[in-house]
Enzyme design. Structure first.
Site, PDB file in Angstrom:
ATOM      1  N   LYS A 183       0.872  -1.098   0.009  1.00 22.69           N
ATOM      2  CA  LYS A 183      -0.325  -0.250   0.113  1.00 22.69           C
ATOM      3  C   LYS A 183       1.417   1.695   0.096  1.00 22.69           C
ATOM      4  CE  LYS A 183      -3.798   2.155   1.382  1.00 22.69           C
ATOM      5  NZ  LYS A 183      -4.670   2.038  -0.354  1.00 22.69           N
ATOM      6  N   TYR A 184       0.371   1.904  -0.734  1.00 24.15           N
ATOM      7  CA  TYR A 184       1.162   3.522  -0.919  1.00 24.15           C
ATOM      8  C   TYR A 184       0.585   4.347   0.052  1.00 24.15           C
ATOM      9  CZ  TYR A 184       3.476   7.183  -2.683  1.00 24.15           C
ATOM     10  OH  TYR A 184       4.627   8.459  -2.480  1.00 24.15           O
ATOM     11  N   LYS A 241      17.637   9.795   2.267  1.00 26.22           N
ATOM     12  CA  LYS A 241      17.803  10.987   2.762  1.00 26.22           C
ATOM     13  C   LYS A 241      18.424  12.091   2.701  1.00 26.22           C
ATOM     14  CE  LYS A 241      16.877   6.658   5.365  1.00 26.22           C
ATOM     15  NZ  LYS A 241      17.625   5.678   6.548  1.00 26.22           N
ATOM     16  N   ARG A 290      23.117  -2.904   8.634  1.00 26.45           N
ATOM     17  CA  ARG A 290      24.867  -2.474   8.496  1.00 26.45           C
ATOM     18  C   ARG A 290      24.761  -1.052   9.696  1.00 26.45           C
ATOM     19  NH1 ARG A 290      23.039   1.793   5.950  1.00 26.45           N
ATOM     20  NH2 ARG A 290      21.576   0.745   4.375  1.00 26.45           N
TER      21      ARG A 290
HETATM   22  P1  ADP Z   1      15.771   1.431   0.159  1.00 20.94           P
HETATM   23  O1  ADP Z   1      15.536   0.310   0.712  1.00 20.94           O
HETATM   24  O2  ADP Z   1      15.196   2.122  -2.020  1.00 20.94           O
HETATM   25  O3  ADP Z   1      16.005   2.958   0.632  1.00 20.94           O
HETATM   26  P2  ADP Z   1      12.903   1.894   1.570  1.00 20.94           P
HETATM   27  O4  ADP Z   1      11.677   0.456   1.763  1.00 20.94           O
HETATM   28  O5  ADP Z   1      13.715   1.474   3.079  1.00 20.94           O
HETATM   29  O6  ADP Z   1      13.942   1.111   0.245  1.00 20.94           O
HETATM   30  O7  ADP Z   1      12.200   2.758   0.831  1.00 20.94           O
HETATM   31  C1  ADP Z   1      13.149   3.909   0.647  1.00 20.94           C
HETATM   32  C2  ADP Z   1      12.402   5.406   1.144  1.00 20.94           C
HETATM   33  O8  ADP Z   1      10.845   5.124   0.422  1.00 20.94           O
HETATM   34  C3  ADP Z   1      11.091   5.705   2.710  1.00 20.94           C
HETATM   35  O9  ADP Z   1      12.164   5.938   3.145  1.00 20.94           O
HETATM   36  C4  ADP Z   1       9.898   6.257   1.801  1.00 20.94           C
HETATM   37  O10 ADP Z   1      10.030   7.255   2.036  1.00 20.94           O
HETATM   38  C5  ADP Z   1       9.296   5.721   0.502  1.00 20.94           C
HETATM   39  N1  ADP Z   1       8.285   4.391   0.836  1.00 20.94           N
HETATM   40  C6  ADP Z   1       8.730   2.933   0.673  1.00 20.94           C
HETATM   41  N2  ADP Z   1       7.725   2.281   1.330  1.00 20.94           N
HETATM   42  C7  ADP Z   1       6.855   3.539   1.243  1.00 20.94           C
HETATM   43  C8  ADP Z   1       5.397   2.544   1.011  1.00 20.94           C
HETATM   44  N3  ADP Z   1       4.274   1.589   1.346  1.00 20.94           N
HETATM   45  N4  ADP Z   1       4.454   3.889   1.145  1.00 20.94           N
HETATM   46  C9  ADP Z   1       5.303   4.872   0.582  1.00 20.94           C
HETATM   47  N5  ADP Z   1       6.003   5.050   0.819  1.00 20.94           N
HETATM   48  C10 ADP Z   1       7.001   4.558   0.457  1.00 20.94           C
END
Ligand code: ADP
Length: 450
Positions: free
Chosen positions: A201-202, A237, A291
């Protein structure tokens, strides 16, 4: 006993690890590429070994060259830093097979958490709330449709092997699903050599809140509170703070204990971070990083605990040097990532740093390997340093950040310093009132004016 650590990384993190080693009386060896001959880590380490040409694939990612360097120099442990081989299970196995301590979790945990589908399942089993979505991966458009319908649009298609925000696409409606899935698969294949994807879900306005944990080989586990990393550009980030302005003490204790319990149940060893999205009072797990993270210093500033030191102690078989109830939370800390990039277009800006002045004074820490006369090579990521400030209150911390940013000089290349100066003046940032989309919306809004 670990007496000599080989640092399998570069830049500010290589220097960070060197610093912890020196404070523990441990000798250091830094491996480097031909492009990093002049790096500060190479200059400061007790020994250095050139392991190949500039291209990472031929140096920082070359496992055999790193192991040979460890063998030649007699290093008894390897710290992988972040990025490069830090989450490569095979490398962790190879290091152990050579009788060298890998400063990090076990290969098994790296492997499970590296597959985001497996990681999510492990978290469900450990009682951690996750983002609603497909049960496991989705292979066909039909499966994707079914999962998307169940959790409701908009959905996010994510790469199982994902990292660095790659292999991720939003589908707002059923009509977008096919294109989004193809694009996510293609990007995942190119970036990770694996096109497995899953659906989530977004969430429309979440914050990114992550919990630092650490566990030793004696069964002791502690969480070190949270970091709020919601200010992101392209899922990367930019600015982080600890604690999160969105949580109260009861909420942070609750999620901290949920995470510590899960880590204990997983039998996890070493430092790690559980990342969550937080919306309307609920936490949803997204991934676990096995890590040290780029933003670990803000946790060090509020707790007074040196995470790299603890990692080395754990690899040595020692117990955590503190118990959960001894983990302090004092004041507030903010980190700004300083990238050698244009502050508006974000085009990388490698080259010669002609002028460099590090801010100082109370509560200011600069983790950087840069100096005046340093030539930033174009081959690696653009992070050249991190400005970290600490204050007794969030307000003091923000004021300190502003004055530290004003003192800092980096000449000769473009950097994101001007962006951070702007952010530190923004009302929403000052109030801590932002979510993961805030920064992109801010950049869009302010670029319209120019
Ligand atoms: P990566 O491993 O590529 O860093 P993450 O799963 O940690 O991917 O997600 C990175 C960023 O993407 C999150 O901090 C958030 O901003 C966005 N994001 C990830 N999943 C969702 C989600 N289900 N809904 C909205 N934003 C998301």
């Amino acid at each position: 006993m670990i007496e000599k650590v080989l640092i399998a990384n570069r830049g500010e993190i290589a220097l960070r690890i060197h610093r912890a080693c020196k404070e523990m009386g441990i000798a250091t060896v830094v491996v480097h590429s031909e492009a990093d001959e002049q790096s500060m880590a190479v200059r400061l380490a007790d020994e250095s070994v050139c392991i190949g040409p500039a291209a990472s694939a031929k140096s920082y990612l070359k496992k055999s060259a790193i192991l040979t360097a460890a063998e030649i120099t007699g290093a008894d442990a390897i710290h992988p830093g972040y990025g490069f081989l830090s989450e490569n299970a095979q490398f962790a196995e190879m290091v152990a097979a050579h009788g060298i301590a890998f400063i990090g979790p076990t290969a098994e945990h790296i492997r499970t958490m590296g597959d985001k589908i497996a990681a999510k399942q492990a978290m469900i089993d450990a009682g951690v709330p996750v983002v609603p979505g497909s049960e496991g991966g989705v292979r066909t458009l039909g499966e994707a449709r079914k999962a998307a319908k169940k959790c409701g649009y908009p959905v996010l298609i994510k790469a199982a092997a994902g990292g660095g925000g790659r292999g991720m696409r939003v589908a707002k409606t059923d009509k977008d699903l096919d294109t989004a899935m193809k694009a996510a698969k293609q990007e995942a294949k190119a970036a990770f050599g694996d096109d497995a994807v899953y659906i989530e879900k977004y969430l429309e306005k979440p914050r990114h809140i992550e919990i630092q944990v650490i566990a030793d080989s004696h069964g002791n586990v502690a969480h070190l509170w949270e970091r709020d990393c919601s200010l992101q550009r392209r899922h990367q980030k930019v600015f982080e703070e600890a604690p999160s302005p969105a949580l109260n003490q009861a909420q942070r204790e609750d999620i901290g204990m949920i995470v510590a319990r899960a880590v204990s149940r997983l039998g996890y060893l070493g430092a790690g971070t559980m990342e969550f999205l937080y919306e309307d009072g609920n936490f949803y797990f997204i991934e676990m990083n096995t890590r040290l993270q780029v933003e670990h210093p803000i946790t060090e500033m509020i707790t007074g605990i040196d995470l790299v030191r603890e990692q080395i102690r754990i690899a040595n078989g020692a117990k955590l040097s503190f118990a959960q109830d001894e983990v302090l939370l004092v004041g507030h800390a903010i980190e700004c990532r300083l990238n050698a990039e244009h502050p508006e277009t974000f085009v990388p800006s490698p080259g010669l740093i002609t002028d460099f002045h590090a801010p100082g004074g109370p509560g200011v820490r600069l983790d950087s390997a840069a100096y005046a006369g340093y030539n930033i090579p174009p081959h690696y990521d653009s992070l050249i340093g991190k400005l970290i400030v600490h204050g007794r209150t969030r307000r003091e911390c923000v004021m300190r950040l502003r004055r530290a940013l004003a003192e800092m000089i980096i000449g000769g290349v473009e950097t994101t310093l001007p962006l951070h100066r702007r952010l530190a003046e923004e009302k929403d940032v000052i109030d801590g009132d932002y979510n993961i989309h805030w920064l992109e919306q801010f950049l869009e809004r302010t670029s319209d004016k120019t």
